[in-house]
Design an enzyme around this catalytic site. Sequence first.
Site, PDB file in Angstrom:
ATOM      1  CG  ASN A 127      -1.822   1.199   1.299  1.00  0.00           C
ATOM      2  OD1 ASN A 127      -1.777   2.087   0.462  1.00  0.00           O
ATOM      3  ND2 ASN A 127      -2.653   1.240   2.328  1.00  0.00           N
ATOM      4  CD  GLU A 168      -8.778  -0.912   4.119  1.00  0.00           C
ATOM      5  OE1 GLU A 168      -9.076  -0.284   3.079  1.00  0.00           O
ATOM      6  OE2 GLU A 168      -8.283  -0.385   5.126  1.00  0.00           O
ATOM      7  NE  ARG A 221      -6.233   1.800   0.027  1.00  0.00           N
ATOM      8  CZ  ARG A 221      -6.167   2.976   0.620  1.00  0.00           C
ATOM      9  NH1 ARG A 221      -5.005   3.418   1.073  1.00  0.00           N
ATOM     10  NH2 ARG A 221      -7.239   3.723   0.763  1.00  0.00           N
ATOM     11  CG  HIS A 265     -12.341   4.013   3.348  1.00  0.00           C
ATOM     12  ND1 HIS A 265     -12.912   5.038   4.063  1.00  0.00           N
ATOM     13  CD2 HIS A 265     -11.013   4.275   3.351  1.00  0.00           C
ATOM     14  CE1 HIS A 265     -11.974   5.874   4.489  1.00  0.00           C
ATOM     15  NE2 HIS A 265     -10.800   5.428   4.059  1.00  0.00           N
ATOM     16  NE  ARG A 290      -8.694  12.777   3.382  1.00  0.00           N
ATOM     17  CZ  ARG A 290      -8.672  11.455   3.233  1.00  0.00           C
ATOM     18  NH1 ARG A 290      -9.790  10.768   3.383  1.00  0.00           N
ATOM     19  NH2 ARG A 290      -7.556  10.823   2.966  1.00  0.00           N
TER      20      ARG A 290
END
Length: 398
Positions: free
Chosen positions: A7, A385, A92, A181, A242
């Site tokens: 990732n 994940e 990913r 996600h 964010r």
Amino acid sequence: MKVLVINSGSSSIKYQLLDPESGAVAASGIVQRIGEPVADGAPTVEHKSDGKTFEHDGEIADHAAGLRVVFDLFRASGHDLAHEQLAAVGHRVVHGGEVFYEPTLIDDRVVRAISDLSALAPLHNPANVVGIESARALLPEVPQVAVFDTAFFHRLPAAAKTYAIDAKIAAAHGVRKYGFHGTSHDYVSGQVAKFLGRDRSELNQIVLHLGNGASASAIRGGQAVDTTMGLTPLEGLVMGTRSGDLDPGIIFHLIRTAEMNVDDVDDLLNRQSGLKGLSGVNDFRELDTLRETGDAAAQLAFDVYIHRLRRYIGAYLIELGHVDAITFTAGVGENDAAVRAAALAGLENFGIQVDAARNTGKDRSARYISPAGAPVAALVVPTNEELAIARAAADLVA
């Protein structure tokens, strides 16, 4: 046979070497502060294998250099990747656009296409490409597979994915809700079905992926019908740094009155907003500590976070008609009992309840936080994940 999962972020690389069938992790680690000067002596690479930790404390010039250090640490820890039985390397990739919505075997054409999508994910896809190219150079004989964060939401209903702007402009520039996600939402909703002993096609679910980045999804019969993130990962819930949803007019207002340019506003909304902008911290553990001391800014940040989260829970309850399970996952969702309790407080009329003892228990496996016999299962289910990517890569190359 094992799968190496990579990732690659803008200044970091996370990785795991694992068995896709059992989920057993042989080694894992992180490369940090890529391309940044290092003066404090803190390690830039931390590699864990067989209960031991190996570190590298030198500067990492770029992703290729980072992966070379990682491969050296694999050898030092007894897992030489050149001699491991690797079924695949799973990458990913954040944005697949309209082009990629299934795990994809990587070749030169695919790398170019992922790079071309960088306009939709300028912080993520370029780093993903560098990680892919570096891994291909180091392991040229091993199949490389891209697994896309947006894939699970590719088939959102038209009404959910369409923004109300000029249709020709939207089509020309790829403007639609993509969602992110997705690997986590897909994996967790499948684990919920297993935990409940039911087929996923029978269930209506709300999944709340709450980490430093946060998103919610409404899932009917295993198919996502809505999600909070949009064209980019900025839309939706309040996050660590964010803003999530806001009036688009704020952007124009800041450009006109605060003499900010586009890059300034981008930095503000993506890196200086959310919990950090409201309270000065973006880690929920620090936020909770500040709240306990009576810090008013921290309490307001918590309240704004919960207000936005509850708004989407309510919207998805109506969108789905009825809900069988509401599930918390990721770092905050799995570990912060106060967030879970506040998010679901006062919803008893909808069949949603939280058992205080279950919610504050120390168990870290999949578990109920609702009382026995509650009409809606309130759950905590850990996400994984990396395992989902490993299995997707292994299935494709098989």
